[in-house]
Design a protein around this motif. Sequence first.
Motif, mmCIF file in Angstrom:
data_model
loop_
_atom_site.group_PDB
_atom_site.id
_atom_site.type_symbol
_atom_site.label_atom_id
_atom_site.label_comp_id
_atom_site.label_asym_id
_atom_site.label_seq_id
_atom_site.Cartn_x
_atom_site.Cartn_y
_atom_site.Cartn_z
ATOM 1 N N ILE A 178 0.882 -1.178 0.043
ATOM 2 C CA ILE A 178 -0.101 0.044 -0.251
ATOM 3 C C ILE A 178 0.891 1.155 -0.023
ATOM 4 O O ILE A 178 2.002 1.379 0.623
ATOM 5 N N ALA A 179 0.273 2.350 -0.759
ATOM 6 C CA ALA A 179 0.956 3.762 -0.603
ATOM 7 C C ALA A 179 1.019 4.102 0.863
ATOM 8 O O ALA A 179 -0.032 3.912 1.698
ATOM 9 N N TRP A 180 1.993 4.337 1.402
ATOM 10 C CA TRP A 180 2.286 4.805 2.744
ATOM 11 C C TRP A 180 2.324 6.566 3.080
ATOM 12 O O TRP A 180 3.491 7.070 2.663
ATOM 13 N N ALA A 181 1.398 6.996 3.429
ATOM 14 C CA ALA A 181 1.232 8.417 3.450
ATOM 15 C C ALA A 181 2.347 9.080 4.208
ATOM 16 O O ALA A 181 2.703 8.671 5.319
ATOM 17 N N SER A 182 2.739 10.397 3.880
ATOM 18 C CA SER A 182 3.596 11.288 4.397
ATOM 19 C C SER A 182 2.975 12.295 5.282
ATOM 20 O O SER A 182 1.611 12.438 4.988
ATOM 21 N N LYS A 183 3.622 13.455 5.709
ATOM 22 C CA LYS A 183 2.796 14.409 6.278
ATOM 23 C C LYS A 183 2.288 15.340 5.385
ATOM 24 O O LYS A 183 1.240 15.742 5.445
ATOM 25 N N GLU A 184 2.957 15.369 4.261
ATOM 26 C CA GLU A 184 2.579 16.142 2.929
ATOM 27 C C GLU A 184 1.153 15.495 2.366
ATOM 28 O O GLU A 184 0.077 16.431 2.217
ATOM 29 N N ASP A 185 1.183 14.318 2.356
ATOM 30 C CA ASP A 185 -0.230 13.937 1.783
ATOM 31 C C ASP A 185 -1.310 13.983 3.078
ATOM 32 O O ASP A 185 -2.494 14.283 2.503
ATOM 33 N N THR A 186 -0.874 13.940 4.319
ATOM 34 C CA THR A 186 -2.038 13.988 5.346
ATOM 35 C C THR A 186 -2.603 15.479 5.107
ATOM 36 O O THR A 186 -3.845 15.750 5.407
ATOM 37 N N GLU A 187 -1.631 16.626 4.955
ATOM 38 C CA GLU A 187 -1.972 17.751 5.065
ATOM 39 C C GLU A 187 -2.929 18.055 3.766
ATOM 40 O O GLU A 187 -4.042 18.572 3.738
ATOM 41 N N ARG A 188 -2.516 17.394 2.663
ATOM 42 C CA ARG A 188 -3.391 17.508 1.523
ATOM 43 C C ARG A 188 -4.769 16.831 1.789
ATOM 44 O O ARG A 188 -5.760 17.546 1.241
ATOM 45 N N ALA A 189 -4.892 15.770 2.472
ATOM 46 C CA ALA A 189 -5.969 15.199 2.838
ATOM 47 C C ALA A 189 -6.888 16.080 3.550
ATOM 48 O O ALA A 189 -8.119 16.143 3.533
ATOM 49 N N LEU A 190 -6.580 16.483 4.541
ATOM 50 C CA LEU A 190 -7.072 17.599 5.537
ATOM 51 C C LEU A 190 -7.573 18.706 4.622
ATOM 52 O O LEU A 190 -9.016 18.898 4.811
ATOM 53 N N GLU A 191 -7.009 19.448 3.909
ATOM 54 C CA GLU A 191 -7.605 20.369 3.077
ATOM 55 C C GLU A 191 -8.674 20.068 2.043
ATOM 56 O O GLU A 191 -9.760 20.698 1.832
#
Length: 478
Positions: free
Chosen positions: A37-50
């Motif tokens: 599975i793709a393993w999310a980074s902090k950058e991914d998480t911040e984009r997900a929140l927005e």
Amino acid sequence: MKFGYKKLYIDGQLTDASSGETYEVICPADEKPIAKIAWASKEDTERALESAQKGFEYWSKLPLEERLEWIDKLRNKLLENRDLLRESIMYEMGKVWEGTDEDLTSITDSLKFYADEIKNRVDIPIEDKEGTHAHRIVSQPLGVAVAFLAYNFPLLNLGFKLGPALAAGCSVILKPSEFSPLSAYIIGELCEEINFPKGVVTVLCGDVPGVGVPLCESTIPKLITMIGSTETAQKLIAQSIKTSVKRYSLECGGNAPFIVFEDADLDLAITHGANLKIGNSGQICVAPNRFFIHESVIDQFTEGIVKRFENAKLGFGREHEPDMGPLANKASVIKVHNIVKEAVKQGGKVIYGGEPIEGPGFYFQPTAIRLEDKKAEILQHEIFGPVAIIVPFSTKEEVIDLANNTDAGLASYVYTKDEALLDYFTQKLEFGEVHLNGLKFDIYLPHGGIKNSGIGVDCSTYALDDYLIRKRVTQALN
């Protein structure tokens, strides 16, 4: 690998992790990889929140009938792919095939139940005592919800959050456990296939610094909801309260007592007790840990549950039709084994089982332990495995004190034909659920604990309240 590579689902699209990092999903039945599975980074998480915030702004304003059409479309897509979803759970959890149906049924039932239930929510009038004003309570969507999910029931747990969130008009970020993320990632794929409105559902998994902390510390989420341990809940609260006051709905660990009196239907009690320890390999938050059996029938009960354990078929796969699969991971095997060894140190006697099973996979023998020390410290631990610790008692006063002697307060069980005793335990047991001479769980029945077992409830109409704002509207009368 059987299931290949699965991507994050963010902003309506399947995407690689920004870092390119992946995580290998292991089947606990043979310890072999089944997916990446793709393993999310902090950058991914911040984009997900927005994205989830924008998704909420769209979804919350969508007319209810259109929202319900999308929910029904998603539900039908899950049903079309029921075998794929069930198979993914079987491989990521080592769950027996029959057990995977509970997960699939729970998520699809949840989507339907809350789609129906939200239609029953109407403004609540409040009488004005002086006749000078009109008052009403209106309900509105709360905002972005973040759901941290336990590994034991991958889609059941997901459904308990997804159903009420979508029906209420909230967007939801789903963070599955790293031990069973596969089925959740497939949910993301199915959302993408039907072009579900972007940002309304997000699926991602990653480590605590990259995903867990950013999700908690962001001011975007209005609800932190979780199924997991009390320790995890405490960490989520501590992390999330730093930046903003949020709402919490937390279903935490349990330490269920299973009380059997001398007049009980012993065959029934033995069957239910054994099923709760064999089912899902005992990895159930409501599974009893402490079996308090009246001293006059404890030998019969112990003999009966041992016989059930002896006859339980362990294994993996649809064709083998096992009764019990492995534990979810190696850490669980170590934890359960340590609990058994500690129980023996504290005076317990292993009547059956007590050891990991050699060979590939994270299997542990169904285990029965007799323990005479009713105040042993080991009775304070949630086992989360196929171990029954059997303790004698003599009076109702003694056993109610023993049962309530725990920081947990999720489920409890009592078996007796005495109606007065049943009423006594209904009043005295300090647990969110009291099951008398049987047990039942369903999407329309509230599920939640007291004490350290959580805040709020899953299932039932009451779960919707966690995802809704109640606003008082007062208007002066001319």
